[in-house]
Scaffold this motif. Structure first.
Motif, PDB file in Angstrom:
ATOM      1  N   ILE A   1       0.878  -1.483   0.149  1.00 40.64           N
ATOM      2  CA  ILE A   1      -0.274  -0.143  -0.099  1.00 40.64           C
ATOM      3  C   ILE A   1       1.032   1.104   0.271  1.00 40.64           C
ATOM      4  CG2 ILE A   1      -0.282  -0.372   1.974  1.00 40.64           C
ATOM      5  CD1 ILE A   1      -3.026   1.192   2.769  1.00 40.64           C
ATOM      6  N   SER A   2       2.275   0.821   0.414  1.00 40.44           N
ATOM      7  CA  SER A   2       2.941   2.174   0.618  1.00 40.44           C
ATOM      8  C   SER A   2       3.631   3.210  -0.926  1.00 40.44           C
ATOM      9  CB  SER A   2       4.543   2.149   0.787  1.00 40.44           C
ATOM     10  OG  SER A   2       4.970   0.645   0.663  1.00 40.44           O
ATOM     11  N   SER A   3       3.477   2.139  -2.181  1.00 41.48           N
ATOM     12  CA  SER A   3       3.499   2.264  -2.793  1.00 41.48           C
ATOM     13  C   SER A   3       2.184   3.286  -3.912  1.00 41.48           C
ATOM     14  CB  SER A   3       3.835   1.396  -4.148  1.00 41.48           C
ATOM     15  OG  SER A   3       2.378   0.865  -4.297  1.00 41.48           O
ATOM     16  N   LEU A   4       1.425   3.422  -2.792  1.00 40.62           N
ATOM     17  CA  LEU A   4       1.058   4.431  -4.022  1.00 40.62           C
ATOM     18  C   LEU A   4       0.442   5.962  -2.327  1.00 40.62           C
ATOM     19  CD1 LEU A   4      -2.933   1.596  -3.399  1.00 40.62           C
ATOM     20  CD2 LEU A   4      -1.367   3.055  -5.043  1.00 40.62           C
ATOM     21  N   MET A   5       1.293   7.111  -3.630  1.00 38.24           N
ATOM     22  CA  MET A   5       1.534   8.063  -2.333  1.00 38.24           C
ATOM     23  C   MET A   5       0.848   9.533  -2.327  1.00 38.24           C
ATOM     24  SD  MET A   5       4.628   7.803  -2.869  1.00 38.24           S
ATOM     25  CE  MET A   5       5.238   6.054  -2.776  1.00 38.24           C
ATOM     26  N   GLU A   6      -0.666   9.210  -3.473  1.00 34.99           N
ATOM     27  CA  GLU A   6      -1.910   9.941  -2.654  1.00 34.99           C
ATOM     28  C   GLU A   6      -3.050   8.902  -2.441  1.00 34.99           C
ATOM     29  OE1 GLU A   6      -0.778  13.465  -2.735  1.00 34.99           O
ATOM     30  OE2 GLU A   6       1.094  13.126  -4.442  1.00 34.99           O
ATOM     31  N   ILE A   7      -4.011  10.028  -1.833  1.00 36.82           N
ATOM     32  CA  ILE A   7      -5.192   9.770  -1.311  1.00 36.82           C
ATOM     33  C   ILE A   7      -5.698   9.779  -2.831  1.00 36.82           C
ATOM     34  CG2 ILE A   7      -7.377  10.338  -0.231  1.00 36.82           C
ATOM     35  CD1 ILE A   7      -5.038   9.669   1.634  1.00 36.82           C
ATOM     36  N   ARG A   8      -5.787  10.050  -3.677  1.00 36.64           N
ATOM     37  CA  ARG A   8      -6.454   9.034  -4.947  1.00 36.64           C
ATOM     38  C   ARG A   8      -6.324   7.894  -5.712  1.00 36.64           C
ATOM     39  NH1 ARG A   8      -3.213  14.337  -6.881  1.00 36.64           N
ATOM     40  NH2 ARG A   8      -2.209  13.618  -8.141  1.00 36.64           N
ATOM     41  N   ASP A   9      -4.986   7.784  -5.653  1.00 35.74           N
ATOM     42  CA  ASP A   9      -3.914   6.843  -6.100  1.00 35.74           C
ATOM     43  C   ASP A   9      -4.623   5.612  -5.159  1.00 35.74           C
ATOM     44  OD1 ASP A   9      -2.123   7.979  -8.112  1.00 35.74           O
ATOM     45  OD2 ASP A   9      -0.850   7.742  -5.897  1.00 35.74           O
TER      46      ASP A   9
ATOM     47  N   VAL B   1       8.259   6.221  -0.021  1.00 37.22           N
ATOM     48  CA  VAL B   1       7.387   5.008   0.726  1.00 37.22           C
ATOM     49  C   VAL B   1       6.284   6.391   1.001  1.00 37.22           C
ATOM     50  CG1 VAL B   1       6.880   3.878   2.897  1.00 37.22           C
ATOM     51  CG2 VAL B   1       8.954   3.661   1.106  1.00 37.22           C
ATOM     52  N   ARG B   2       4.736   6.206   0.907  1.00 37.40           N
ATOM     53  CA  ARG B   2       3.759   6.563   1.450  1.00 37.40           C
ATOM     54  C   ARG B   2       3.550   5.955   3.043  1.00 37.40           C
ATOM     55  NH1 ARG B   2      -0.153   8.702   3.717  1.00 37.40           N
ATOM     56  NH2 ARG B   2      -1.751   9.917   2.376  1.00 37.40           N
TER      57      ARG B   2
ATOM     58  N   ALA C   1       0.177  -3.039   6.273  1.00 39.53           N
ATOM     59  CA  ALA C   1       0.635  -2.682   6.114  1.00 39.53           C
ATOM     60  C   ALA C   1       1.714  -2.617   7.569  1.00 39.53           C
ATOM     61  CB  ALA C   1      -0.673  -1.312   5.893  1.00 39.53           C
ATOM     62  N   GLU C   2       2.612  -1.571   7.307  1.00 43.77           N
ATOM     63  CA  GLU C   2       3.386  -1.332   7.860  1.00 43.77           C
ATOM     64  C   GLU C   2       2.678  -0.286   9.651  1.00 43.77           C
ATOM     65  OE1 GLU C   2       7.228  -0.417   7.789  1.00 43.77           O
ATOM     66  OE2 GLU C   2       7.837  -2.044   6.837  1.00 43.77           O
ATOM     67  N   ASN C   3       2.825  -0.519  10.599  1.00 38.39           N
ATOM     68  CA  ASN C   3       1.955   0.212  11.722  1.00 38.39           C
ATOM     69  C   ASN C   3       3.422   1.370  11.894  1.00 38.39           C
ATOM     70  OD1 ASN C   3       1.111   1.213  13.859  1.00 38.39           O
ATOM     71  ND2 ASN C   3       2.029  -0.259  15.563  1.00 38.39           N
ATOM     72  N   PRO C   4       3.474   2.615  11.891  1.00 38.81           N
ATOM     73  CA  PRO C   4       4.656   3.528  11.780  1.00 38.81           C
ATOM     74  C   PRO C   4       5.268   4.424  13.465  1.00 38.81           C
ATOM     75  CG  PRO C   4       2.581   4.253  10.012  1.00 38.81           C
ATOM     76  CD  PRO C   4       2.479   3.398  10.784  1.00 38.81           C
ATOM     77  N   HIS C   5       5.933   4.012  12.979  1.00 40.49           N
ATOM     78  CA  HIS C   5       6.738   4.705  14.232  1.00 40.49           C
ATOM     79  C   HIS C   5       7.062   5.900  14.721  1.00 40.49           C
ATOM     80  CE1 HIS C   5       4.963   0.857  16.810  1.00 40.49           C
ATOM     81  NE2 HIS C   5       5.731   0.397  15.532  1.00 40.49           N
TER      82      HIS C   5
ATOM     83  N   SER D   1       7.183  14.570   6.994  1.00 45.47           N
ATOM     84  CA  SER D   1       5.764  15.288   7.727  1.00 45.47           C
ATOM     85  C   SER D   1       4.547  15.677   6.921  1.00 45.47           C
ATOM     86  CB  SER D   1       5.968  15.041   8.954  1.00 45.47           C
ATOM     87  OG  SER D   1       6.315  16.526   8.870  1.00 45.47           O
ATOM     88  N   SER D   2       4.958  16.634   5.811  1.00 41.51           N
ATOM     89  CA  SER D   2       3.421  17.513   5.466  1.00 41.51           C
ATOM     90  C   SER D   2       2.952  16.296   4.296  1.00 41.51           C
ATOM     91  CB  SER D   2       4.162  18.710   4.403  1.00 41.51           C
ATOM     92  OG  SER D   2       5.048  19.012   3.515  1.00 41.51           O
ATOM     93  N   ARG D   3       3.912  15.633   3.419  1.00 39.69           N
ATOM     94  CA  ARG D   3       3.200  14.239   2.874  1.00 39.69           C
ATOM     95  C   ARG D   3       3.224  13.042   3.033  1.00 39.69           C
ATOM     96  NH1 ARG D   3       5.512  14.445  -2.555  1.00 39.69           N
ATOM     97  NH2 ARG D   3       3.984  14.227  -3.009  1.00 39.69           N
ATOM     98  N   GLN D   4       3.823  12.893   4.486  1.00 43.03           N
ATOM     99  CA  GLN D   4       3.801  11.806   4.875  1.00 43.03           C
ATOM    100  C   GLN D   4       4.637  10.967   3.962  1.00 43.03           C
ATOM    101  OE1 GLN D   4      -0.747  11.952   6.980  1.00 43.03           O
ATOM    102  NE2 GLN D   4       0.193  10.464   6.384  1.00 43.03           N
ATOM    103  N   ILE D   5       5.696  11.128   3.193  1.00 41.99           N
ATOM    104  CA  ILE D   5       6.837  10.589   2.294  1.00 41.99           C
ATOM    105  C   ILE D   5       7.919  10.241   2.769  1.00 41.99           C
ATOM    106  CG2 ILE D   5       7.871  10.466  -0.073  1.00 41.99           C
ATOM    107  CD1 ILE D   5       4.677  11.479  -1.146  1.00 41.99           C
TER     108      ILE D   5
END
Length: 222
Positions: free
Chosen positions: A80-88, A176-177, A110-114, A150-154
């Motif tokens: 799922i992290s390959s989908l960079m934008e919400i629309r994707d 990675v999104r 998915a990975e649980n972000p830390h 952090s502004s784009r979560q990438i």
């Protein structure tokens, strides 16, 4: 986990086929979808060598129509992290809905972000993983740096693969999104999915803030 949901499986972003091959060996009928022809060629070669039958489909996971429905659709290995934008992601979810059979399940792994990992100094290498060397001699040691926007979560990752026996080092760069748990909950809900349960690991342990994995089992009501 897959065994309770039926015999046909659709694997999104299947790559070189590690999971479809494993599931086929376990008795499932698997269709793997990926946008990379090179990865699918490698997956096909593996199947020929192992004499396994998997259907490989070259499609963009945001835009595909296979003309079939499945009791189980999986999105594994943090793909799922390959989908960079919400629309994707929303385009992908619309495709999933069209391909889920009655009472079908959709599993996202998915990975649980830390935050402590995302906020590491970008100029410092940290241990990442190790894996068997392609020639079978020893292990490849992988270290990584990351620079999180952090502004784009990438998260911008640089992976350093150190080959054994003075085989040199090669560098891999990835974007990675990062999808946070409550964000993913909302995206599923507002795209018509019902979350049935969550797990924090592959042994179906409870999901909490310390979990490494964020495994979501959902369905489409009605």
């Amino acid at each position: 986990m897959s065994g309770r949901y039926g015999g046909r499986v659709l694997d999104l972003a299947c790559g070189t086929g590690r999971l479809p091959i494993h599931l086929t060996r376990a008795g499932f009928r698997v269709t793997g979808v990926d946008s990379s022809e090179a990865l699918l060629r490698e997956a096909s070669r593996k199947c020929l060598r192992l004499r396994l039958a998997v259907q490989w489909v070259h499609r963009d996971i945001r835009r595909f129509d296979l003309g079939a429905r499945f009791p189980l659709v999986i999105f594994p290995s943090n793909a799922i992290s390959s989908l960079m934008e919400i629309r994707d992601l929303e385009a992908c979810l619309a495709c999933v809905k069209r391909h889920l059979g009655p009472k079908g399940k959709f599993i996202i792994d998915a990975e649980n972000p830390h935050l402590d990992l995302l906020s590491r100094p970008p100029d410092q290498r940290f241990p990442h993983k190790r894996y068997p060397a392609p020639n079978g001699n020893g292990l490849v040691e992988v270290t990584a740096t990351n620079d999180y926007d952090s502004s784009r979560q990438i998260n911008h990752l640089r992976l350093y693969h150190q080959m054994p026996d003075e085989g040199g080092e090669f560098v891999e760069e990835l974007k990675v999104r990062v999808y946070f748990p409550q964000e993913l909950n909302a995206l599923l809900k507002y795209n018509g999915f019902l979350i049935e349960t969550k797990y924090g690991d592959y042994n179906e342990g409870a999901f909490d803030s310390a979990s490494q994995q964020h495994i979501v089992v959902s369905s489409v009501p009605g």
